[in-house]
Motif scaffolding. Structure first.
Motif, mmCIF file in Angstrom:
data_model
loop_
_atom_site.group_PDB
_atom_site.id
_atom_site.type_symbol
_atom_site.label_atom_id
_atom_site.label_comp_id
_atom_site.label_asym_id
_atom_site.label_seq_id
_atom_site.Cartn_x
_atom_site.Cartn_y
_atom_site.Cartn_z
ATOM 1 N N GLN A 1 0.832 -0.995 -0.051
ATOM 2 C CA GLN A 1 -0.081 -0.210 -0.056
ATOM 3 C C GLN A 1 0.753 1.428 -0.049
ATOM 4 O O GLN A 1 2.164 1.142 0.411
ATOM 5 C CB GLN A 1 -0.760 -0.064 1.149
ATOM 6 C CG GLN A 1 -1.670 -1.223 1.438
ATOM 7 C CD GLN A 1 -2.707 -1.444 0.308
ATOM 8 O OE1 GLN A 1 -3.281 -0.476 -0.346
ATOM 9 N NE2 GLN A 1 -2.866 -2.792 0.019
ATOM 10 N N SER B 1 -2.831 9.924 -4.892
ATOM 11 C CA SER B 1 -2.857 8.384 -4.648
ATOM 12 C C SER B 1 -3.423 7.769 -5.766
ATOM 13 O O SER B 1 -4.168 8.154 -6.684
ATOM 14 C CB SER B 1 -3.862 8.157 -3.314
ATOM 15 O OG SER B 1 -4.112 6.752 -3.375
ATOM 16 N N GLN C 1 -8.112 5.322 -5.658
ATOM 17 C CA GLN C 1 -9.286 6.063 -5.338
ATOM 18 C C GLN C 1 -9.845 6.024 -4.005
ATOM 19 O O GLN C 1 -10.112 5.056 -3.440
ATOM 20 C CB GLN C 1 -10.388 5.839 -6.508
ATOM 21 C CG GLN C 1 -11.477 6.916 -6.237
ATOM 22 C CD GLN C 1 -11.066 8.035 -6.962
ATOM 23 O OE1 GLN C 1 -10.312 8.239 -7.697
ATOM 24 N NE2 GLN C 1 -11.971 9.125 -6.524
ATOM 25 N N LYS C 2 -9.750 7.309 -3.180
ATOM 26 C CA LYS C 2 -10.113 7.279 -1.749
ATOM 27 C C LYS C 2 -11.465 7.944 -1.632
ATOM 28 O O LYS C 2 -11.517 8.943 -1.027
ATOM 29 C CB LYS C 2 -9.071 7.599 -0.740
ATOM 30 C CG LYS C 2 -7.920 6.894 -1.082
ATOM 31 C CD LYS C 2 -6.608 7.333 -0.030
ATOM 32 C CE LYS C 2 -5.061 6.503 -0.174
ATOM 33 N NZ LYS C 2 -4.057 7.050 0.612
ATOM 34 N N LEU D 1 -14.848 9.121 -0.199
ATOM 35 C CA LEU D 1 -15.507 9.091 1.058
ATOM 36 C C LEU D 1 -16.662 9.558 1.077
ATOM 37 O O LEU D 1 -16.572 10.994 0.726
ATOM 38 C CB LEU D 1 -14.447 9.306 2.309
ATOM 39 C CG LEU D 1 -13.217 8.632 2.341
ATOM 40 C CD1 LEU D 1 -12.307 9.221 3.266
ATOM 41 C CD2 LEU D 1 -13.442 7.010 2.663
ATOM 42 N N VAL E 1 -7.778 5.124 6.659
ATOM 43 C CA VAL E 1 -7.446 5.274 5.154
ATOM 44 C C VAL E 1 -6.161 5.524 4.791
ATOM 45 O O VAL E 1 -5.392 5.127 4.135
ATOM 46 C CB VAL E 1 -8.436 6.154 4.542
ATOM 47 C CG1 VAL E 1 -8.104 6.518 3.053
ATOM 48 C CG2 VAL E 1 -9.940 5.615 4.761
ATOM 49 N N TYR E 2 -5.547 6.549 5.632
ATOM 50 C CA TYR E 2 -4.121 6.989 5.261
ATOM 51 C C TYR E 2 -3.245 6.379 6.222
ATOM 52 O O TYR E 2 -1.927 6.716 6.170
ATOM 53 C CB TYR E 2 -4.042 8.478 5.318
ATOM 54 C CG TYR E 2 -4.764 9.108 4.354
ATOM 55 C CD1 TYR E 2 -4.223 9.393 3.237
ATOM 56 C CD2 TYR E 2 -6.177 9.644 4.638
ATOM 57 C CE1 TYR E 2 -5.009 10.153 2.166
ATOM 58 C CE2 TYR E 2 -6.788 10.308 3.600
ATOM 59 C CZ TYR E 2 -6.325 10.428 2.433
ATOM 60 O OH TYR E 2 -6.879 11.301 1.451
#
Length: 393
Positions: free
Chosen positions: A171, A311, A314-315, A317, A334-335
């Motif tokens: 990751q 990133s 795709q984050k 939220l 998430v981070y």
């Protein structure tokens, strides 16, 4: 956990954590660099902080911005002396060594001017920062044997104060820098950076690939060093790709302006009579490729738009009337970062938000703006500074 600030402008406070209570009636605004560095609560914040202590000092510096340079210089001084003595440090030793460092700085200044005088406190503070950051070690030369013996330790402190973060996972890794800038490392990448940047520049060293979202500061350029290039910005977002096994180094710009130079030419400019070096200036959606075997830079438009994202994953939220504490917990996961805040103070804060391709900084700014808060990066974690939301409801 309870925490009460009675008068943050004067530093008067009362706070309690578990069975340990601190009762402070101190006007920190009047403190000098040396006085702050020898203050027990201040040293605990620098060396072994608790959420309550971190909250107090972050709030105090936010509400006393004119004292922030003094706070930063005192932190540098505490770290330098602590590194020399490790576990043998006590209050008496700390006070003595801080006094000695300042005395030697003053002595050197007096000698250079050819007269004895009492130096203004603002110069003394600057001299302390200069000494402990490793930039003024020569002040110690020609002094007593005790003072001379400190030189290698201070040089070692300068090296030990550098942090190394390597991403060996599958990751991406989020790295928080002391100036609130953010570096996102891809797999197999390493970044080296100081605990605290000095006043003249913000320099980091990269092997591999990272996206940088840099806090703007025209007085303190941000520099990314790779094996063959130096990327210089004042505040912008961009990606640097510089793996050792590849023949190229690539820099792509998302926002702002970025200058890229061959490393050898950039490093020799300080000792050269030639003031112009062959770098290139990039605007948004532009890139430059340094071809190693040809030792040249080639500029063009960004060929792969995905490189412009913080990133590669795709984050997205979505939060609908969610407690802000829950939102912050989600961002932590998430981070892969730590966010420090007072749960009781934020208990009444509720927000709705939808995030798509925003950076972490943009998300934090949006959340803080929504609840009337602010944040800073302290010791690699985000610290939320808020008065709460109950009064607005």
């Amino acid at each position: 956990m309870t925490y009460i600030i009675n008068n943050p402008f004067t530093g008067t406070s009362k706070m309690a954590s578990g069975n340990v209570k601190y009762h402070l009636m101190i006007n920190y605004r009047s403190y000098t660099v040396e006085e702050l560095a020898t203050d027990d609560m201040f040293r605990r914040w620098v060396m072994d902080s608790t959420p309550e202590i971190s909250f107090f000092w972050q709030r105090w510096t936010a509400e006393n911005p004119d004292r922030r340079p003094i706070v930063n210089q005192a932190k540098e001084l505490v770290l330098a002396v602590h590194e020399i003595y490790k576990d043998d440090l006590n209050g008496e030793v700390l006070s003595r060594e801080i006094e000695e460092i300042v005395r030697l700085a003053e002595l050197k200044k007096q000698q250079s001017e050819g007269k004895i005088l009492r130096l203004p406190m603002i110069w003394r503070a600057a001299a302390v920062l200069l000494l402990v950051s490793g930039l003024g070690i020569f002040y110690y030369l020609g002094q007593s044997s005790k003072t001379t013996a400190l030189v290698p330790h201070l040089v070692a402190e300068k090296n030990d104060s550098m942090l190394v973060r390597s991403n060996s996972t599958q990751q991406e890794m989020t790295v928080l820098l002391s100036d609130n800038s953010v570096a996102t490392l891809v797999k197999g990448s390493t970044i080296t950076f100081p605990k605290q940047f000095n006043r003249s520049e913000r320099r980091v060293y990269l092997t591999g690939e990272a996206f940088f979202d840099v806090t703007k500061n025209p007085e303190q350029p941000f520099l990314v060093y790779t094996n063959e290039t130096v990327t210089k910005v004042l505040g912008t977002s961009f990606r640097v790709k510089a793996f050792d096994q590849e023949n190229t180094v690539m820099v792509v710009v998302k926002t702002g302006r970025v200058s890229v130079y061959p490393k050898k030419e950039y490093e020799t400019i300080a000792t050269s009579t030639v003031k112009k070096i062959s770098g290139v200036v990039l605007n948004p959606n532009q890139q430059v490729v340094f071809i190693r075997n040809e030792n040249r830079l080639k500029r063009g438009n960004v060929a792969n738009p995905q490189m412009l994202s913080e990133s590669i994953v795709q984050k997205e939220l979505i939060f609908d009337d969610k407690p802000v504490t829950q939102v912050l917990q989600t961002l932590e996961k998430v981070y892969g970062i730590e966010i420090s805040y007072d749960t009781e103070i934020l208990a009444d804060c509720v927000i709705s938000a939808q995030f798509n391709d925003e950076t972490l900084k943009q998300r934090m700014n949006a959340i803080c703006q929504a609840i009337g808060a602010s944040y800073e990066v302290v010791n690699g974690q985000i610290v939320i500074i808020s008065k709460g939301c109950s009064q607005a409801l």
